[in-house]
Design a protein around this motif. Structure first.
Motif, short mmCIF file in Angstrom:
data_model
loop_
_atom_site.label_atom_id
_atom_site.label_comp_id
_atom_site.label_asym_id
_atom_site.label_seq_id
_atom_site.Cartn_x
_atom_site.Cartn_y
_atom_site.Cartn_z
N ASP A 1 -7.39 -13.04 -1.06
CA ASP A 1 -8.68 -12.85 -1.72
C ASP A 1 -9.48 -14.13 -1.97
O ASP A 1 -10.70 -14.12 -1.90
CB ASP A 1 -8.45 -12.25 -3.11
CG ASP A 1 -8.08 -10.79 -3.06
OD1 ASP A 1 -8.36 -10.14 -2.04
OD2 ASP A 1 -7.51 -10.30 -4.06
N GLU B 1 -3.86 -14.67 -3.86
CA GLU B 1 -4.12 -13.24 -3.91
C GLU B 1 -3.97 -12.81 -5.37
O GLU B 1 -3.08 -13.30 -6.06
CB GLU B 1 -3.09 -12.52 -3.02
CG GLU B 1 -3.18 -11.03 -2.96
CD GLU B 1 -4.48 -10.52 -2.34
OE1 GLU B 1 -5.03 -11.19 -1.44
OE2 GLU B 1 -4.94 -9.45 -2.78
N ALA B 2 -4.82 -11.92 -5.82
CA ALA B 2 -4.76 -11.44 -7.20
C ALA B 2 -4.43 -9.96 -7.21
O ALA B 2 -5.01 -9.18 -6.45
CB ALA B 2 -6.10 -11.68 -7.89
N LYS B 3 -3.50 -9.58 -8.06
CA LYS B 3 -3.07 -8.18 -8.12
C LYS B 3 -2.79 -7.78 -9.56
O LYS B 3 -2.19 -8.55 -10.33
CB LYS B 3 -1.77 -7.99 -7.33
CG LYS B 3 -1.89 -8.12 -5.84
CD LYS B 3 -2.53 -6.90 -5.20
CE LYS B 3 -2.69 -7.11 -3.71
NZ LYS B 3 -3.80 -6.31 -3.18
#
Ligand SMILES: [Mg+2]
Ligand SMILES: [Mg+2]
Lengths: 178, 178
Positions: A68, A81-83
């Motif tokens: 991202d 990456e962000a989750k």
């Protein structure tokens, strides 16, 4: 609210909104240049009406081939990456795609700083977790499709939360990677 | 064909196609991880038909807030914009936007490697030109809206062209920035 809720948590912002605000803060204060990548779209039809902007009339979402966010901090390449999850005891990695993991591996091999930012929404805790640990769970073990929360607590780093920046992950990067 | 045409020039590929092939080659050979960013699109309408993929039915092109390409090479952040011109004696900077120049300035301040890749289509010559020189012409002088080609020849670096990779700009990065 439980005792583990960070002071500024539960404001109804998505993790992405919090990170975008944080990155904008870093940009404006000259601390780092980190952007969310645009959503990749396959454009099929475009209309060019006279005297006005082109209108995309048919397009489809494509699977992203990278993570991202990326950018630069003190000359170094940053990639993450962000989750977010509603789980309380583990982080399911089902929605991280194979080519995103491949991308993380390539970034690590190229000497970049790669990690994931996880939010456990029940407690609003946010962790920075190095990509190498994620790659281990994703690639090396076959028993489970998630990372136990206690591993994230142990090997990850709790991201300080505040009003501005909301998620001060550069503090962690300074401590862990420099 | 003139004497200045590179051996592999004039194959009818756009600069973007040549760079995408080059980046794919670097990716597959483990030399660098550099991607073109997706075109930013403002999505206004989406249809979710049953049993098939979501269709974007109305969207608009947004002005990019950064440059075209970024990634990592030997731990360092790499960032560039690619532009082609039909001019023979200068490179007009009219189609580089203010916020893209702002972005280059921020990357330079953050210690990243920032440059432009220019192609002069009449001769098919391709130059790597450090962002600092571009920023000078864009910001500091008021007489003209273009960069004289002889400045690009003098301060820039001719990018070697071949079959694969087509535009081997990492050779220049190695020599100039490391
Ligand atoms: Mg995400
Ligand atoms: Mg371009």
């Amino acid at each position: 609210l439980t005792g583990t809720s960070p002071q500024f948590g539960n404001r109804g912002m998505t993790l992405e909104e919090d990170l975008n605000e944080t990155n904008e803060y870093y940009l404006q204060t000259g601390q780092a240049v980190i952007h969310k990548k645009p959503t990749p779209v396959q454009i099929v039809g475009v209309d060019y009406p006279k005297r006005s902007a082109a209108t995309i009339t048919e397009a489809y979402f494509k699977q992203p081939s990278t993570t991202d966010y990326n950018g630069v901090y003190s000359g170094k390449y940053i990639d993450f990456e962000a989750k977010e999850t509603r789980n309380k005891t583990s982080f399911p990695f089902g929605n991280v795609h194979e080519h995103q993991v491949k991308h993380m591996e390539r970034v690590v091999n190229q000497g970049g700083i790669a990690f994931l930012i996880f939010r456990f929404s029940p407690t609003q805790e946010v962790y920075l977790y190095d990509a190498s640990h994620f790659i281990y769970w994703f690639r090396e073990q076959k028993e489970r499709k998630s990372i136990p929360k206690n591993d994230i607590e142990e090997k990850g780093h709790l991201v300080p939360q505040g009003l501005s920046p909301r998620l001060d992950y550069l503090q962690i990067i300074d401590r862990v990677y420099f």
